[in-house]
Design an enzyme around this catalytic site. Structure first.
Site, PDB file in Angstrom:
ATOM      1  N   THR A   2       0.837  -1.191   0.000  1.00 58.75           N
ATOM      2  CA  THR A   2       0.000   0.000   0.000  1.00 58.75           C
ATOM      3  C   THR A   2       0.878   1.249   0.000  1.00 58.75           C
ATOM      4  O   THR A   2       1.741   1.411   0.856  1.00 58.75           O
ATOM      5  CB  THR A   2      -0.925   0.000   1.229  1.00 58.75           C
ATOM      6  OG1 THR A   2      -1.845  -1.083   1.103  1.00 58.75           O
ATOM      7  CG2 THR A   2      -1.698   1.302   1.339  1.00 58.75           C
TER       8      THR A   2
ATOM      9  N   GLN B 236      -4.752  -7.887  -5.724  1.00 56.11           N
ATOM     10  CA  GLN B 236      -5.150  -8.300  -4.385  1.00 56.11           C
ATOM     11  C   GLN B 236      -6.484  -7.644  -4.024  1.00 56.11           C
ATOM     12  O   GLN B 236      -6.600  -6.418  -3.983  1.00 56.11           O
ATOM     13  CB  GLN B 236      -4.102  -7.926  -3.332  1.00 56.11           C
ATOM     14  CG  GLN B 236      -4.423  -8.566  -1.985  1.00 56.11           C
ATOM     15  CD  GLN B 236      -3.534  -8.096  -0.863  1.00 56.11           C
ATOM     16  OE1 GLN B 236      -3.572  -6.934  -0.478  1.00 56.11           O
ATOM     17  NE2 GLN B 236      -2.722  -8.999  -0.331  1.00 56.11           N
TER      18      GLN B 236
ATOM     19  N   HIS C 132      -7.354 -11.154  -0.116  1.00 55.50           N
ATOM     20  CA  HIS C 132      -6.665 -10.671   1.086  1.00 55.50           C
ATOM     21  C   HIS C 132      -7.421 -11.180   2.315  1.00 55.50           C
ATOM     22  O   HIS C 132      -8.439 -10.624   2.729  1.00 55.50           O
ATOM     23  CB  HIS C 132      -6.614  -9.143   1.081  1.00 55.50           C
ATOM     24  CG  HIS C 132      -5.599  -8.571   2.026  1.00 55.50           C
ATOM     25  ND1 HIS C 132      -5.029  -9.288   3.046  1.00 55.50           N
ATOM     26  CD2 HIS C 132      -5.048  -7.322   2.104  1.00 55.50           C
ATOM     27  CE1 HIS C 132      -4.178  -8.520   3.712  1.00 55.50           C
ATOM     28  NE2 HIS C 132      -4.171  -7.319   3.152  1.00 55.50           N
TER      29      HIS C 132
ATOM     30  N   ASN D 131      -3.745 -10.060   7.921  1.00 56.69           N
ATOM     31  CA  ASN D 131      -3.409  -8.760   8.516  1.00 56.69           C
ATOM     32  C   ASN D 131      -4.566  -8.040   9.205  1.00 56.69           C
ATOM     33  O   ASN D 131      -4.591  -6.810   9.276  1.00 56.69           O
ATOM     34  CB  ASN D 131      -2.778  -7.838   7.477  1.00 56.69           C
ATOM     35  CG  ASN D 131      -1.434  -8.348   7.019  1.00 56.69           C
ATOM     36  OD1 ASN D 131      -0.865  -9.255   7.612  1.00 56.69           O
ATOM     37  ND2 ASN D 131      -0.911  -7.779   5.937  1.00 56.69           N
TER      38      ASN D 131
ATOM     39  N   TYR E 289      -7.805  -7.743   8.434  1.00 49.98           N
ATOM     40  CA  TYR E 289      -8.892  -7.152   7.667  1.00 49.98           C
ATOM     41  C   TYR E 289     -10.115  -8.074   7.694  1.00 49.98           C
ATOM     42  O   TYR E 289     -10.151  -9.030   8.448  1.00 49.98           O
ATOM     43  CB  TYR E 289      -8.399  -6.809   6.268  1.00 49.98           C
ATOM     44  CG  TYR E 289      -7.301  -5.761   6.306  1.00 49.98           C
ATOM     45  CD1 TYR E 289      -7.569  -4.483   6.791  1.00 49.98           C
ATOM     46  CD2 TYR E 289      -5.998  -6.057   5.919  1.00 49.98           C
ATOM     47  CE1 TYR E 289      -6.563  -3.520   6.875  1.00 49.98           C
ATOM     48  CE2 TYR E 289      -4.993  -5.102   5.999  1.00 49.98           C
ATOM     49  CZ  TYR E 289      -5.280  -3.836   6.487  1.00 49.98           C
ATOM     50  OH  TYR E 289      -4.292  -2.886   6.581  1.00 49.98           O
TER      51      TYR E 289
ATOM     52  N   ARG F  30      -4.082 -14.951   0.533  1.00 49.60           N
ATOM     53  CA  ARG F  30      -3.020 -14.554   1.459  1.00 49.60           C
ATOM     54  C   ARG F  30      -3.503 -14.716   2.902  1.00 49.60           C
ATOM     55  O   ARG F  30      -4.587 -14.252   3.248  1.00 49.60           O
ATOM     56  CB  ARG F  30      -2.620 -13.097   1.217  1.00 49.60           C
ATOM     57  CG  ARG F  30      -1.340 -12.687   1.939  1.00 49.60           C
ATOM     58  CD  ARG F  30      -1.076 -11.205   1.804  1.00 49.60           C
ATOM     59  NE  ARG F  30       0.346 -10.908   1.926  1.00 49.60           N
ATOM     60  CZ  ARG F  30       0.837  -9.715   2.246  1.00 49.60           C
ATOM     61  NH1 ARG F  30       0.018  -8.700   2.500  1.00 49.60           N
ATOM     62  NH2 ARG F  30       2.133  -9.512   2.323  1.00 49.60           N
TER      63      ARG F  30
ATOM     64  N   ASN G  86      -3.171  -4.905  13.174  1.00 43.05           N
ATOM     65  CA  ASN G  86      -4.539  -4.393  13.281  1.00 43.05           C
ATOM     66  C   ASN G  86      -5.332  -5.043  14.409  1.00 43.05           C
ATOM     67  O   ASN G  86      -6.531  -5.291  14.288  1.00 43.05           O
ATOM     68  CB  ASN G  86      -5.268  -4.530  11.941  1.00 43.05           C
ATOM     69  CG  ASN G  86      -4.711  -3.596  10.894  1.00 43.05           C
ATOM     70  OD1 ASN G  86      -4.487  -2.420  11.155  1.00 43.05           O
ATOM     71  ND2 ASN G  86      -4.451  -4.126   9.700  1.00 43.05           N
TER      72      ASN G  86
ATOM     73  N   GLY H  21       8.780  -7.754  -0.042  1.00 42.81           N
ATOM     74  CA  GLY H  21       7.985  -6.554   0.139  1.00 42.81           C
ATOM     75  C   GLY H  21       8.796  -5.284   0.034  1.00 42.81           C
ATOM     76  O   GLY H  21       8.984  -4.729  -1.040  1.00 42.81           O
ATOM     77  N   ARG H  22       9.316  -4.833   1.180  1.00 42.43           N
ATOM     78  CA  ARG H  22       9.981  -3.527   1.202  1.00 42.43           C
ATOM     79  C   ARG H  22      11.188  -3.454   0.280  1.00 42.43           C
ATOM     80  O   ARG H  22      11.509  -2.377  -0.231  1.00 42.43           O
ATOM     81  CB  ARG H  22      10.364  -3.177   2.644  1.00 42.43           C
ATOM     82  CG  ARG H  22       9.131  -2.967   3.517  1.00 42.43           C
ATOM     83  CD  ARG H  22       9.443  -2.290   4.820  1.00 42.43           C
ATOM     84  NE  ARG H  22       8.200  -1.920   5.491  1.00 42.43           N
ATOM     85  CZ  ARG H  22       8.113  -1.002   6.439  1.00 42.43           C
ATOM     86  NH1 ARG H  22       9.194  -0.360   6.837  1.00 42.43           N
ATOM     87  NH2 ARG H  22       6.943  -0.729   7.000  1.00 42.43           N
TER      88      ARG H  22
END
Length: 371
Positions: A25, A97, A178, A181, A183, A230, A238, A328-329
């Site tokens: 994101t 996603q 998704h 995490n 959600y 995922r 969260n 990722g990063r």
């Protein structure tokens, strides 16, 4: 033994290598619509075996952060068409996603200023990112959600199905559901966020029902070979938790095996943090979860994620702990990550200040290797 740079077929899609760009994101899609900047960002990273798009809201209600993309308007679909065309022209593959944030939202981001929705009316001890009219942004506390009524759940399942169809219209090669995490789907899965007493609450089988209803609807709509999921078994992201994550996710793995998905994407440990983190009475056994999946006839590829570097990725493939490695990063600051991994070149350092929101700086201006 699989090599990081070997091709692989996942479901109906063949990838040039085993290196995957994680969903990231970046809050650079005003009006929930991808634009030219997003096109360039994804085009630069098309050497990945697979790109997974940033989390993309299935409806306006599914939105939880400012300036994240959606897939529920003609304008957004048209914007994503430009992105997928650029990735394909550069030789890449890209999945979208699909995202519903559930309670991880703020009423200012919801249609008509309504409360966000969730399995149960439990506020998350978490924050979301809001961009103000003057262009500045900040993290704010999430709003108190309301519990979904039974008839509304079927409507959200339909929203996921329609979003998957929209993704195909937009030119994506597949979709990733998704369910991680903290959600909405993850909120249904977990004992800490699901206090329902109907068919979608209580025992593990009921808490997982919503997820499997979504998986089934999407698989039937676009084909299981273009559908993936995922999961994050132990992350506290969260404000999510479960009393027995090993029991829960072994069950999830055993039932997912029947769907012949393109892949199952596992975040190991705390998302973006401690890989050794766990919840419950004992460390989570990812090998046990994977073995449960394959023992019950699972055929999809197994993707792992969280803090992998070149050495760890090679080791995971050699030891057959995974088929795909998700970065990722590292992909934020290294659009040419595949080449850097191949020749073991140093990696650029990510600029934390430009991570969320803004323009080209820290988004499409990271240097690539010369030559």
């Amino acid at each position: 033994m699989a090599n990081l740079f070997d091709p692989i077929t996942i479901g109906d899609v063949t990838l040039e290598n085993r290196i995957v760009m994680a969903p990231l994101t970046r809050n650079r899609a005003p009006d929930a619509t991808p634009g030219a900047l997003n096109v360039e960002y994804y085009r630069q990273r098309a050497s990945a075996g697979l790109i997974i798009s940033e989390a993309t809201a299935i409806t306006a209600q599914a939105q939880g952060y400012s300036h994240v993309p959606g897939l529920y308007t003609d304008e957004a679909i048209a914007g994503w068409k430009q992105v997928t065309a650029a990735v394909h022209e550069a030789g890449g593959k890209i999945f979208c996603q699909l995202w519903h944030v559930g309670r991880i939202s703020h009423k200012s981001l919801q249609p008509f200023g309504d409360p966000p929705v969730a399995p149960s009316a439990l506020q998350a001890k978490a924050k979301t990112f809001v961009i103000y009219p003057d262009g500045t942004g900040d993290f704010v506390e999430t709003s108190v959600p309301r519990a979904l009524k039974p008839f509304e759940i079927s409507g959200i399942i339909e929203d996921f199905r329609q979003a998957a169809r929209n993704a195909m219209t937009a030119g994506f090669d597949g979709v990733e559901i998704h369910a991680a995490n903290g959600y909405l789907i993850d909120q249904f899965l977990r004992s800490g966020t699901n206090q329902r007493t109907d068919l979608y609450g209580g025992p593990v089988e009921n808490r997982a029902r919503f997820m499997f209803d979504v998986v089934g609807a999407i698989s039937r709509e676009i084909g299981a070979g273009r559908t993936a999921i995922r999961l994050s078994p132990v992350t506290p992201a969260n404000d999510i938790e479960d009393e027995n994550p090993q029991l829960l996710f072994n069950y999830v793995a055993s039932q997912l095996s029947a769907y012949d998905l393109a892949y199952v994407h596992i975040i190991e440990g705390a998302t973006g943090g401690d890989r050794a983190f766990y919840q419950g009475e004992r460390p989570f056994n990812y090998d046990e979860m994977r073995e449960t999946y394959y023992r019950t006839e699972g055929t999809g590829a197994w993707m792992v994620n969280n803090g992998y570097d070149r050495t760890m990725a090679i080791d995971a493939l050699e030891k057959e702990r995974a088929d795909l490695i998700c970065f990722g990063r590292a992909y934020i600051a290294n659009p040419d990550l595949v080449r850097r991994l191949r020749i073991n070149a140093p990696l650029n350092t990510m600029d934390q200040k430009t991570l969320y929101g803004g323009g080209a700086e820290g988004y499409v201006d990271y240097p690539m290797l010369g030559g």
